[in-house]
Write a protein that holds these residues in place. Structure first.
Motif, PDB file in Angstrom:
ATOM      1  N   UNK A   1      12.543  12.720  -7.639  1.00  0.00           N
ATOM      2  CA  UNK A   1      12.107  13.492  -6.465  1.00  0.00           C
ATOM      3  C   UNK A   1      12.061  12.603  -5.234  1.00  0.00           C
ATOM      4  N   UNK A   2      12.494  13.190  -4.079  1.00  0.00           N
ATOM      5  CA  UNK A   2      12.569  12.397  -2.848  1.00  0.00           C
ATOM      6  C   UNK A   2      12.659  13.337  -1.668  1.00  0.00           C
ATOM      7  N   UNK A   3      11.974  13.050  -0.610  1.00  0.00           N
ATOM      8  CA  UNK A   3      12.037  13.878   0.584  1.00  0.00           C
ATOM      9  C   UNK A   3      13.128  13.330   1.492  1.00  0.00           C
TER      10      UNK A   3
ATOM     11  N   UNK B   1      11.349  26.441  -9.615  1.00  0.00           N
ATOM     12  CA  UNK B   1      12.765  26.057  -9.717  1.00  0.00           C
ATOM     13  C   UNK B   1      13.033  24.790  -8.912  1.00  0.00           C
ATOM     14  N   UNK B   2      12.546  24.740  -7.676  1.00  0.00           N
ATOM     15  CA  UNK B   2      12.762  23.541  -6.864  1.00  0.00           C
ATOM     16  C   UNK B   2      12.104  22.320  -7.516  1.00  0.00           C
ATOM     17  N   UNK B   3      10.914  22.476  -8.030  1.00  0.00           N
ATOM     18  CA  UNK B   3      10.235  21.359  -8.697  1.00  0.00           C
ATOM     19  C   UNK B   3      11.034  20.874  -9.901  1.00  0.00           C
ATOM     20  N   UNK B   4      11.626  21.806 -10.634  1.00  0.00           N
ATOM     21  CA  UNK B   4      12.422  21.430 -11.799  1.00  0.00           C
ATOM     22  C   UNK B   4      13.687  20.686 -11.370  1.00  0.00           C
ATOM     23  N   UNK B   5      14.321  21.130 -10.284  1.00  0.00           N
ATOM     24  CA  UNK B   5      15.518  20.455  -9.782  1.00  0.00           C
ATOM     25  C   UNK B   5      15.178  19.041  -9.329  1.00  0.00           C
ATOM     26  N   UNK B   6      14.041  18.871  -8.666  1.00  0.00           N
ATOM     27  CA  UNK B   6      13.629  17.543  -8.198  1.00  0.00           C
ATOM     28  C   UNK B   6      13.424  16.579  -9.364  1.00  0.00           C
TER      29      UNK B   6
ATOM     30  N   UNK C   1      14.965  16.907 -12.612  1.00  0.00           N
ATOM     31  CA  UNK C   1      16.119  16.673 -13.488  1.00  0.00           C
ATOM     32  C   UNK C   1      17.454  16.699 -12.747  1.00  0.00           C
ATOM     33  N   UNK C   2      17.447  17.009 -11.471  1.00  0.00           N
ATOM     34  CA  UNK C   2      18.688  17.065 -10.706  1.00  0.00           C
ATOM     35  C   UNK C   2      18.490  16.474  -9.326  1.00  0.00           C
ATOM     36  N   UNK C   3      18.973  17.165  -8.293  1.00  0.00           N
ATOM     37  CA  UNK C   3      18.832  16.643  -6.939  1.00  0.00           C
ATOM     38  C   UNK C   3      18.797  17.792  -5.934  1.00  0.00           C
ATOM     39  N   UNK C   4      17.895  17.644  -4.960  1.00  0.00           N
ATOM     40  CA  UNK C   4      17.780  18.592  -3.862  1.00  0.00           C
ATOM     41  C   UNK C   4      18.353  17.930  -2.607  1.00  0.00           C
TER      42      UNK C   4
END
Length: 353
Positions: A2-4, A142-147, A149-152
């Motif tokens: 996770x990263x802003x 959904x956004x929390x899960x992407x942060x 295991x994936x990337x936003x």
């Protein structure tokens, strides 16, 4: 993971690095207020991972009635044999912004969030959701899960250096010569970064195409001026400058030009009040000892708008600017209450000052 990205570096820089380094994960969310960049990088990712020859098989686009949890899973679990990745594309996936959508209940959102870490190698879930609110996004499952295991990639409006890069890339691609001052002229004459008007990267890209088509072998500042001189924001700045110099004839001429070009009264009034608020804020900050760099950072607007607004308000006192702004607010009230016709109210506004 996770990263802003708004605070560290712009998302388009991050995604370019990830594409070059082969670090784009299997779960991707493209979001933010810059729809141009969201669409651009969605298509970039699809071209990168899906073979043109197998696009019909290896790209699954789900929206509307076809958007179900079952079909998302089905698409991700059918591995491509011809493309680098099988891509399941959700082009306007509102649940990723915490918004409800018919046919995709909250229970499916939670189930999808739990499923995301299980997306298999050779597949990619690509979600897009534009959001015009330039503020910290609300948390959702959904956004929390992407942060995790994936990337936003959160595409917000471009800052000065990034905007320079965006323009220069397109000018270089044209194959024409240009000087650095041309880039500055384009930024100064465009409406990008002005929240009082609806001017996005789509508009800027279209204006760049016009400038390139209009110019000869070399793109000059005069080419930019000729193509972008119809920008209402510039004429509003010029009109306010004429008012400040007590050139009411010039101000009225600019007013009529704006109205004849199709700018509506309320749109024009919104630009006038927006520019006056900016000019007044800059004047007050400068009188409090801040330089233009500090002002630009504080206000979060492009340095070219700051310089232009500072020049317009240079010979005006704070009290005078407050008076003009107060008169502009009264014009808005007079029009909305039916006291004056729109054009007549703006003419009276200029004549009274």
């Amino acid at each position: 993971m996770a990263m802003d990205y708004r605070e560290k570096e712009h998302a388009f820089i991050t995604i370019e690095k990830d594409l070059k380094g082969g670090k784009v994960p299997r779960v991707v969310l493209l979001c933010g207020s810059e729809e141009y960049l969201i669409e651009w990088y969605a298509q970039t990712l699809i071209r990168r991972y899906v073979s043109d020859a197998c696009r019909a098989l290896d790209l699954v686009r789900l929206e509307g009635d076809s958007l179900t949890l079952e079909r998302i899973r089905e698409g991700l679990e059918t591995v491509s044999l011809m493309s680098e990745r099988k891509v399941v594309f959700l082009p306007d996936f509102l649940p990723a912004a915490g918004k409800a959508v018919r046919g995709f209940p909250e229970s499916d959102c939670k189930a999808l969030a739990e499923y995301l870490p299980q997306v298999m190698e050779g597949s990619m879930l690509l979600m897009c959701v534009p959001d015009q609110e330039e503020q910290k996004p609300k948390k959702n499952v959904i956004r929390q899960a992407v942060e995790k295991c994936g990337k936003v990639y959160d595409f917000q409006p471009l800052k000065d250096k990034q905007l320079h890069g965006f323009i220069e890339k397109r000018l270089r691609a044209s194959g024409k010569n240009y000087r650095p001052s041309v880039v500055s002229a384009i930024i100064s004459n465009s409406g990008y970064g002005n929240k009082a008007i609806n001017y996005s990267l789509y508009n800027l890209d279209n204006d760049l195409k016009k400038v390139i088509a209009y110019s000869g072998e070399e793109i000059t500042a005069s080419d930019v001026s000729a193509v972008l001189s119809v920008n209402p924001e510039n004429n509003v700045f010029a009109m306010l400058d004429a008012i400040g110099r007590n050139r009411k004839d010039e101000a009225l001429r600019l007013l009529y030009n704006l109205l004849e070009s199709g700018t509506t009264v309320f749109s024009l009034l919104r630009m006038i009040t927006g520019q006056l608020e900016l000019i007044l804020s800059i004047k007050e900050m400068k009188e409090n000892g801040m330089n233009l760099t500090q002002v630009q950072k504080k206000l979060g607007v492009h340095q070219f708008r700051v310089k232009k607004a500072a020049a317009v308000g240079g010979n005006c006192s704070v009290s005078y600017l407050k008076n003009i702004l107060s008169e502009a607010y009264q014009v808005d009230e007079h029009i909305k209450t039916g006291l004056f016709d729109g054009q007549l109210a703006l003419e009276y506004f200029i004549a009274k000052l």
